[in-house]
Design an enzyme around this catalytic site. Structure first.
Site, PDB file in Angstrom:
ATOM      1  N   ARG A  82     -10.041  -0.319  15.311  1.00 30.75           N
ATOM      2  CA  ARG A  82      -9.518   0.531  14.178  1.00 30.75           C
ATOM      3  C   ARG A  82     -11.023   0.023  13.414  1.00 30.75           C
ATOM      4  O   ARG A  82     -12.249   0.114  13.425  1.00 30.75           O
ATOM      5  CB  ARG A  82      -9.105  -0.016  13.206  1.00 30.75           C
ATOM      6  CG  ARG A  82      -8.591   1.668  12.574  1.00 30.75           C
ATOM      7  CD  ARG A  82      -6.524   1.841  11.887  1.00 30.75           C
ATOM      8  NE  ARG A  82      -6.385   0.271  11.941  1.00 30.75           N
ATOM      9  CZ  ARG A  82      -5.007  -0.016  11.152  1.00 30.75           C
ATOM     10  NH1 ARG A  82      -4.301   1.250  11.589  1.00 30.75           N
ATOM     11  NH2 ARG A  82      -4.677  -0.927  10.692  1.00 30.75           N
ATOM     12  N   TYR A 142      15.319  29.854   9.245  1.00 35.98           N
ATOM     13  CA  TYR A 142      14.533  30.697   9.304  1.00 35.98           C
ATOM     14  C   TYR A 142      14.208  31.087  11.706  1.00 35.98           C
ATOM     15  O   TYR A 142      14.631  29.273  11.741  1.00 35.98           O
ATOM     16  CB  TYR A 142      12.805  29.585   8.982  1.00 35.98           C
ATOM     17  CG  TYR A 142      12.815  30.372   7.261  1.00 35.98           C
ATOM     18  CD1 TYR A 142      12.173  30.971   6.999  1.00 35.98           C
ATOM     19  CD2 TYR A 142      12.472  28.440   6.835  1.00 35.98           C
ATOM     20  CE1 TYR A 142      11.943  31.925   5.900  1.00 35.98           C
ATOM     21  CE2 TYR A 142      11.702  29.773   5.524  1.00 35.98           C
ATOM     22  CZ  TYR A 142      11.555  30.899   5.959  1.00 35.98           C
ATOM     23  OH  TYR A 142      11.757  31.267   3.696  1.00 35.98           O
ATOM     24  N   LYS A 155       1.012  -1.059   0.310  1.00 36.23           N
ATOM     25  CA  LYS A 155      -0.269   0.207  -0.064  1.00 36.23           C
ATOM     26  C   LYS A 155       0.900   1.186  -0.131  1.00 36.23           C
ATOM     27  O   LYS A 155       2.421   0.983   0.309  1.00 36.23           O
ATOM     28  CB  LYS A 155      -0.740  -0.021   0.782  1.00 36.23           C
ATOM     29  CG  LYS A 155      -0.391   0.336   2.863  1.00 36.23           C
ATOM     30  CD  LYS A 155      -1.446  -0.071   3.700  1.00 36.23           C
ATOM     31  CE  LYS A 155      -0.616   0.136   5.164  1.00 36.23           C
ATOM     32  NZ  LYS A 155      -1.452  -0.260   6.281  1.00 36.23           N
ATOM     33  N   MET A 199      11.119  24.431   3.204  1.00 37.77           N
ATOM     34  CA  MET A 199      10.423  23.416   2.500  1.00 37.77           C
ATOM     35  C   MET A 199      11.221  22.820   1.667  1.00 37.77           C
ATOM     36  O   MET A 199      10.695  22.298   1.018  1.00 37.77           O
ATOM     37  CB  MET A 199       9.635  24.867   1.743  1.00 37.77           C
ATOM     38  CG  MET A 199       8.827  23.664   0.700  1.00 37.77           C
ATOM     39  SD  MET A 199       7.276  24.480  -0.525  1.00 37.77           S
ATOM     40  CE  MET A 199       5.975  25.304   1.685  1.00 37.77           C
TER      41      MET A 199
END
Length: 404
Positions: A159, A280, A61, A333
């Site tokens: 779940r 940053y 998956k 990013m």
């Protein structure tokens, strides 16, 4: 290894040499994710051997945990894997294209009005709700489809899955025969912890209910469950993350091989003075005249911001010219800076590739720095990386793609 940005676009008789193909595909790549299909297959075979006499399936998956559904499924099917698990019908379609004769189960179950999609690709839903089961039965009666389905029983994860009481209500159906159920399964919640008491509770609950599904194969264990002992194996095991190198036994040494290697390109080398800040927020300060390598990878590529460093916390590390170098400041990013001051001056230059995963930096180590698990690291590796599939050219042909 053969490399192409889109192998399907190449004429069948136009296979470039490995060297030419590599140069063409990777010259402009800002990062390269290499998937070692030989290591993947070796991991599956080790898990298969550990799980004897159970069948060893493969969970592919989430684009095979970020490694590519089609090349992974092809490699495992060629190695002898007969059953695959995915999460969605779309993933099942990709798996079917790669493994035409395999049994494919869809873990997220039967979504309303999707029966035709399952039948078209011969996939089997993993049903965990009585409404799903009723809708599946209606589809099968209406169309005559007899492809089978799995029943998921909740033994404590809370779940997906039928309750034990709901599952017991299906026993008359099993005894009546022609029930259309090809597998009964549950999922372990705490298998990574060898002595967690929940493992024994789930095992006892599943053993009791699975024994009522006479003649139906049973499956309980994920990657870590395979190492809990023979009583957890049943007729089938379902390894996922361990196939891709994530440690299934975090309380002990990793029994599987690393599968992925990730490299990012150096965009710039720059010097900063003692007392200057980097990144940053300005919360990482150079304590000496510092040389930085700025790399073409960031959190948009799956190298999480949580791996950043500041004046009080050391962040993740990368391998530059064979030596570990720490992240300097916040990860952006698209970019990150690493401190290469301790390297020889010409050891790293603009355009060089440095290693983010590999050379001793494991997926699990990176996950630790990120405050997460290896599963999330693998499935987050970005689309901007060129992907290279490596295999033994003496026995197989490697393929590659520029994106997942």
């Amino acid at each position: 290894m053969n490399i192409a940005s889109d192998p399907k676009s190449l004429p069948a008789d136009s296979v470039l040499s490995p060297e030419a193909n590599r140069a063409a595909a990777l010259a402009a790549a800002s990062g390269i994710l290499t998937i070692d299909l030989d290591a993947l297959v070796a991991n599956w075979r080790k898990l298969e051997k550990t799980a004897v006499p159970a069948e060893c399936s493969a969970v592919i998956k989430a684009n095979a945990y970020g490694c590519g559904t089609e090349p992974v499924a092809q490699a495992l099917a060629k190695a002898g894997c007969k059953t695959f698990f995915v999460a969605t019908p779309d993933e099942a379609a990709a798996a079917r294209a790669a493994a035409p004769s395999a049994v494919i189960y869809v873990l997220n179950g039967f979504i309303q009005n999707t029966g035709d999609a399952y039948a078209r690709i011969d996939a089997r839903p993993v049903i965990g709700d009585l409404n799903e089961l009723a809708e599946w039965d209606v589809f099968c009666r209406r169309t005559g489809w007899a492809g089978g389905a799995a029943i998921h029983i909740d033994t404590g994860m809370h779940r997906l899955g039928l309750t034990i009481a709901e599952a017991q209500g299906l026993i008359p159906r099993i005894h009546a025969g022609d029930h259309g159920i090809s597998l009964v399964m549950s999922h372990l919640a705490c298998a990574e912890s060898l002595n967690h008491p929940m493992n024994a509770r789930q095992l006892a609950a599943f053993r009791a209910i699975a024994s009522e599904f006479s003649g139906v194969p049973a499956s309980l264990s994920n990657s870590s469950g395979i190492f809990l002992g023979g009583s957890f194996l049943f007729e089938m095991v379902r390894p996922g993350a361990a196939l891709y190198g994530v440690n299934p036994t975090p309380e002990a040494d990793n029994p599987v091989l690393p599968v992925v290697e990730l490299k990012a390109r150096v965009l710039q080398i720059r010097d900063v003075e003692r007392g200057e800040s980097v990144g940053y927020g300005g919360n990482w300060t150079a304590r000496r005249p510092t040389r930085l390598a700025v790399l073409s990878a960031g959190y948009a590529d799956g190298y999480f911001r949580a791996g950043s460093s500041n004046d009080g916390t050391r962040g993740a590390e990368v391998m530059v010219a064979g030596k570990r170098c720490p992240v300097a400041g916040r990860i952006s990013m698209d970019l990150m800076a690493v401190d290469v001051t301790d390297l020889e001056k010409n050891a790293v230059r603009r355009g060089h590739l440095v290693t983010l995963i590999g050379e001793g930096i494991t997926v699990d180590e990176l996950a630790h720095h990120f405050g997460t698990i290896g599963y999330e690291v693998l499935t987050s590796l970005g689309r901007r990386y060129a992907r290279v599939y490596k295999a033994d050219l003496k026995t197989d042909e490697a393929t590659s793609a520029s994106s997942p």
